[in-house]
Scaffold this motif. Structure first.
Motif, PDB file in Angstrom:
ATOM      1  N   ALA A  27      29.733 -13.583  18.580  1.00  0.00           N
ATOM      2  CA  ALA A  27      29.511 -12.396  19.408  1.00  0.00           C
ATOM      3  C   ALA A  27      30.353 -11.221  18.926  1.00  0.00           C
ATOM      4  CB  ALA A  27      29.831 -12.710  20.866  1.00  0.00           C
ATOM      5  N   TYR A  28      31.476 -11.502  18.292  1.00  0.00           N
ATOM      6  CA  TYR A  28      32.342 -10.447  17.753  1.00  0.00           C
ATOM      7  C   TYR A  28      31.787  -9.892  16.441  1.00  0.00           C
ATOM      8  CZ  TYR A  28      36.589  -8.286  15.813  1.00  0.00           C
ATOM      9  OH  TYR A  28      37.494  -7.412  15.262  1.00  0.00           O
ATOM     10  N   LEU A  29      31.279 -10.774  15.588  1.00  0.00           N
ATOM     11  CA  LEU A  29      30.803 -10.353  14.265  1.00  0.00           C
ATOM     12  C   LEU A  29      29.337  -9.935  14.261  1.00  0.00           C
ATOM     13  CD1 LEU A  29      32.495 -13.081  12.021  1.00  0.00           C
ATOM     14  CD2 LEU A  29      33.295 -10.754  12.508  1.00  0.00           C
ATOM     15  N   GLY A  30      28.619 -10.205  15.347  1.00  0.00           N
ATOM     16  CA  GLY A  30      27.211  -9.839  15.402  1.00  0.00           C
ATOM     17  C   GLY A  30      26.325 -10.767  14.599  1.00  0.00           C
ATOM     18  N   VAL A  31      26.679 -12.052  14.571  1.00  0.00           N
ATOM     19  CA  VAL A  31      25.887 -13.053  13.856  1.00  0.00           C
ATOM     20  C   VAL A  31      25.645 -14.225  14.804  1.00  0.00           C
ATOM     21  CG1 VAL A  31      26.852 -12.372  11.623  1.00  0.00           C
ATOM     22  CG2 VAL A  31      27.935 -14.219  12.924  1.00  0.00           C
ATOM     23  N   SER A  32      24.917 -15.237  14.331  1.00  0.00           N
ATOM     24  CA  SER A  32      24.669 -16.415  15.160  1.00  0.00           C
ATOM     25  C   SER A  32      25.819 -17.410  15.019  1.00  0.00           C
ATOM     26  CB  SER A  32      23.358 -17.085  14.748  1.00  0.00           C
ATOM     27  OG  SER A  32      23.475 -17.649  13.454  1.00  0.00           O
ATOM     28  N   SER A  33      25.935 -18.313  15.978  1.00  0.00           N
ATOM     29  CA  SER A  33      26.982 -19.334  15.916  1.00  0.00           C
ATOM     30  C   SER A  33      26.754 -20.269  14.730  1.00  0.00           C
ATOM     31  CB  SER A  33      27.025 -20.126  17.222  1.00  0.00           C
ATOM     32  OG  SER A  33      25.775 -20.739  17.490  1.00  0.00           O
ATOM     33  N   GLU A  34      25.477 -20.503  14.380  1.00  0.00           N
ATOM     34  CA  GLU A  34      25.173 -21.336  13.213  1.00  0.00           C
ATOM     35  C   GLU A  34      25.665 -20.670  11.934  1.00  0.00           C
ATOM     36  OE1 GLU A  34      22.682 -22.406  16.565  1.00  0.00           O
ATOM     37  OE2 GLU A  34      22.970 -20.481  15.530  1.00  0.00           O
ATOM     38  N   THR A  35      25.566 -19.343  11.885  1.00  0.00           N
ATOM     39  CA  THR A  35      26.041 -18.604  10.715  1.00  0.00           C
ATOM     40  C   THR A  35      27.554 -18.720  10.582  1.00  0.00           C
ATOM     41  OG1 THR A  35      24.198 -17.041  10.825  1.00  0.00           O
ATOM     42  CG2 THR A  35      26.165 -16.318   9.644  1.00  0.00           C
ATOM     43  N   VAL A  36      28.257 -18.717  11.705  1.00  0.00           N
ATOM     44  CA  VAL A  36      29.710 -18.892  11.674  1.00  0.00           C
ATOM     45  C   VAL A  36      30.057 -20.253  11.078  1.00  0.00           C
ATOM     46  CG1 VAL A  36      31.786 -19.156  13.090  1.00  0.00           C
ATOM     47  CG2 VAL A  36      30.161 -17.325  13.585  1.00  0.00           C
ATOM     48  N   SER A  37      29.331 -21.288  11.485  1.00  0.00           N
ATOM     49  CA  SER A  37      29.574 -22.630  10.949  1.00  0.00           C
ATOM     50  C   SER A  37      29.323 -22.665   9.444  1.00  0.00           C
ATOM     51  CB  SER A  37      28.669 -23.650  11.652  1.00  0.00           C
ATOM     52  OG  SER A  37      28.968 -23.726  13.031  1.00  0.00           O
ATOM     53  N   ARG A  38      28.252 -22.009   8.997  1.00  0.00           N
ATOM     54  CA  ARG A  38      27.959 -21.977   7.557  1.00  0.00           C
ATOM     55  C   ARG A  38      29.032 -21.206   6.798  1.00  0.00           C
ATOM     56  NH1 ARG A  38      22.563 -21.300   9.404  1.00  0.00           N
ATOM     57  NH2 ARG A  38      22.684 -19.035   9.123  1.00  0.00           N
ATOM     58  N   ALA A  39      29.547 -20.138   7.408  1.00  0.00           N
ATOM     59  CA  ALA A  39      30.592 -19.348   6.752  1.00  0.00           C
ATOM     60  C   ALA A  39      31.854 -20.180   6.553  1.00  0.00           C
ATOM     61  CB  ALA A  39      30.900 -18.102   7.578  1.00  0.00           C
ATOM     62  N   PHE A  40      32.208 -20.987   7.554  1.00  0.00           N
ATOM     63  CA  PHE A  40      33.334 -21.912   7.403  1.00  0.00           C
ATOM     64  C   PHE A  40      33.118 -22.794   6.173  1.00  0.00           C
ATOM     65  CE2 PHE A  40      34.894 -21.552  11.910  1.00  0.00           C
ATOM     66  CZ  PHE A  40      36.239 -21.459  11.613  1.00  0.00           C
ATOM     67  N   THR A  41      31.922 -23.366   6.081  1.00  0.00           N
ATOM     68  CA  THR A  41      31.613 -24.285   4.982  1.00  0.00           C
ATOM     69  C   THR A  41      31.676 -23.585   3.633  1.00  0.00           C
ATOM     70  OG1 THR A  41      30.185 -25.606   6.433  1.00  0.00           O
ATOM     71  CG2 THR A  41      29.868 -25.851   4.050  1.00  0.00           C
ATOM     72  N   LEU A  42      31.088 -22.396   3.538  1.00  0.00           N
ATOM     73  CA  LEU A  42      31.048 -21.675   2.263  1.00  0.00           C
ATOM     74  C   LEU A  42      32.447 -21.264   1.800  1.00  0.00           C
ATOM     75  CD1 LEU A  42      27.878 -19.465   2.853  1.00  0.00           C
ATOM     76  CD2 LEU A  42      28.118 -21.353   1.224  1.00  0.00           C
ATOM     77  N   LEU A  43      33.292 -20.827   2.723  1.00  0.00           N
ATOM     78  CA  LEU A  43      34.654 -20.446   2.340  1.00  0.00           C
ATOM     79  C   LEU A  43      35.465 -21.664   1.911  1.00  0.00           C
ATOM     80  CD1 LEU A  43      35.598 -17.703   4.978  1.00  0.00           C
ATOM     81  CD2 LEU A  43      34.957 -17.394   2.584  1.00  0.00           C
ATOM     82  N   ARG A  44      35.199 -22.807   2.542  1.00  0.00           N
ATOM     83  CA  ARG A  44      35.851 -24.050   2.093  1.00  0.00           C
ATOM     84  C   ARG A  44      35.394 -24.409   0.686  1.00  0.00           C
ATOM     85  NH1 ARG A  44      34.767 -26.280   7.289  1.00  0.00           N
ATOM     86  NH2 ARG A  44      32.968 -27.346   6.379  1.00  0.00           N
ATOM     87  N   GLN A  45      34.091 -24.310   0.447  1.00  0.00           N
ATOM     88  CA  GLN A  45      33.547 -24.664  -0.864  1.00  0.00           C
ATOM     89  C   GLN A  45      34.077 -23.751  -1.965  1.00  0.00           C
ATOM     90  OE1 GLN A  45      29.312 -24.480  -0.138  1.00  0.00           O
ATOM     91  NE2 GLN A  45      29.218 -26.580   0.653  1.00  0.00           N
ATOM     92  N   ARG A  46      34.365 -22.511  -1.619  1.00  0.00           N
ATOM     93  CA  ARG A  46      34.918 -21.566  -2.595  1.00  0.00           C
ATOM     94  C   ARG A  46      36.422 -21.744  -2.788  1.00  0.00           C
ATOM     95  NH1 ARG A  46      31.870 -16.785  -3.755  1.00  0.00           N
ATOM     96  NH2 ARG A  46      29.777 -16.890  -2.863  1.00  0.00           N
ATOM     97  N   GLY A  47      37.014 -22.649  -2.030  1.00  0.00           N
ATOM     98  CA  GLY A  47      38.440 -22.918  -2.174  1.00  0.00           C
ATOM     99  C   GLY A  47      39.329 -21.848  -1.577  1.00  0.00           C
ATOM    100  N   LEU A  48      38.791 -21.063  -0.630  1.00  0.00           N
ATOM    101  CA  LEU A  48      39.565 -19.979  -0.026  1.00  0.00           C
ATOM    102  C   LEU A  48      40.285 -20.412   1.247  1.00  0.00           C
ATOM    103  CD1 LEU A  48      37.007 -17.066  -0.536  1.00  0.00           C
ATOM    104  CD2 LEU A  48      39.131 -17.462  -1.803  1.00  0.00           C
ATOM    105  N   ILE A  49      39.745 -21.425   1.921  1.00  0.00           N
ATOM    106  CA  ILE A  49      40.365 -21.908   3.151  1.00  0.00           C
ATOM    107  C   ILE A  49      40.283 -23.426   3.217  1.00  0.00           C
ATOM    108  CG2 ILE A  49      39.753 -19.805   4.422  1.00  0.00           C
ATOM    109  CD1 ILE A  49      37.592 -21.482   5.879  1.00  0.00           C
ATOM    110  N   LEU A  50      41.110 -23.993   4.082  1.00  0.00           N
ATOM    111  CA  LEU A  50      41.017 -25.393   4.468  1.00  0.00           C
ATOM    112  C   LEU A  50      40.840 -25.425   5.979  1.00  0.00           C
ATOM    113  CD1 LEU A  50      43.964 -26.949   2.412  1.00  0.00           C
ATOM    114  CD2 LEU A  50      41.521 -27.056   1.856  1.00  0.00           C
ATOM    115  N   THR A  51      40.083 -26.380   6.476  1.00  0.00           N
ATOM    116  CA  THR A  51      39.888 -26.480   7.920  1.00  0.00           C
ATOM    117  C   THR A  51      40.024 -27.921   8.379  1.00  0.00           C
ATOM    118  OG1 THR A  51      37.477 -26.767   7.715  1.00  0.00           O
ATOM    119  CG2 THR A  51      38.308 -24.507   7.960  1.00  0.00           C
ATOM    120  N   LYS A  52      40.495 -28.058   9.609  1.00  0.00           N
ATOM    121  CA  LYS A  52      40.558 -29.355  10.272  1.00  0.00           C
ATOM    122  C   LYS A  52      40.416 -29.089  11.756  1.00  0.00           C
ATOM    123  CE  LYS A  52      43.201 -33.639  10.702  1.00  0.00           C
ATOM    124  NZ  LYS A  52      44.455 -34.348  10.326  1.00  0.00           N
TER     125      LYS A  52
END
Length: 239
Positions: free
Chosen positions: A182-207
């Motif tokens: 709601a803050y970024l103006g995208v869908s919640s599914e897009t937020v989940s994909r963004a988490f995944t893509l940034l992890r795959q690029r080696g920019l973040i780690l998540t748990k």
């Protein structure tokens, strides 16, 4: 801050309690009768239509500012963390709602008392002016990112939520993916994909809700490259 609070009261591994963004700047020094109010997660601090006769500062936790359109569409306009000021209005009534994202403590200051403080203490004026400039910078940055890809918006969001104390360390994002969407103006599914893509690029780690920024420099370059690719001049001053 309105009152002098020790940093020992803030959890530095959690966005909901990290070092104030205003650390090192002039702090408000209000009389001790300005008690800190506590709110549970999801509890309303003020709502649309309330009289705008108080200004607030986050002492601990995270507060979201939201509006609901006539068609039911919900927008999150801002997240405020420790040290942030919110609730300054140009109108006499509120146009938005302020809610605690997580357990939060906020300091409430009446408009007359704030005006008296501004007259008696130049540091208060400097702090409020810094607040205005910070909000203007954020609005400018979000405008630049309006047409950027969702993954770049999300990278910006993570940088905005981080502090020097959290670089290379895991910190907790207390807001849900629905709030972030709601803050970024995208869908919640897009937020989940963004988490995944940034992890795959080696920019973040998540748990779970804990995120580690591998390199803020790389994230800034990632966001800046996207804007330059679209022909936009970028001088994003990410905190």
């Amino acid at each position: 801050m309105f009152l002098e609070f020790g940093l020992d009261d803030l959890r530095t591994n959690d966005v909901s309690g990290h070092q104030p963004r205003s650390a090192g700047q002039d702090r408000f020094r209000a009389p001790a009768d300005h008690a800190v109010e506590s709110f549970r997660a999801g509890e309303t601090i003020y709502k649309d239509g309330d009289t705008a006769d108080f200004v607030y500062e986050v002492v601990f936790g995270v507060v979201r500012i939201t509006t609901i359109a006539c068609n039911g569409h919900r927008t999150v306009y801002a997240f405020h963390a420790a040290g942030d000021i919110f609730g300054i209005e140009k109108r006499s009534t509120r146009y938005s709602c302020a809610e605690a994202v997580s357990e939060a403590r906020v300091l409430r200051c009446s408009d007359p008392r704030l005006e008296a403080m501004m007259i008696s203490d130049p540091a208060v004026v400097r702090r409020l002016w810094a607040h205005v400039l910070e909000n203007a910078e954020r609005a400018e940055e979000m405008c630049l990112l309006r047409h950027a890809h969702a993954i770049h918006k999300f990278a910006y969001f993570l940088l905005e939520m981080s502090t020097p104390l959290t670089v290379g360390k895991a910190f907790k994002l207390p807001m849900s993916r629905f709030d972030i969407a709601a803050y970024l103006g995208v869908s919640s599914e897009t937020v989940s994909r963004a988490f995944t893509l940034l992890r795959q690029r080696g920019l973040i780690l998540t748990k779970g809700r804990f995120v580690t920024l591998i390199s803020t420099v790389a994230l800034r370059e990632f966001v800046g490259d996207a804007l330059r690719h679209r022909g936009l001049e970028s001088d994003i001053r990410l905190r």
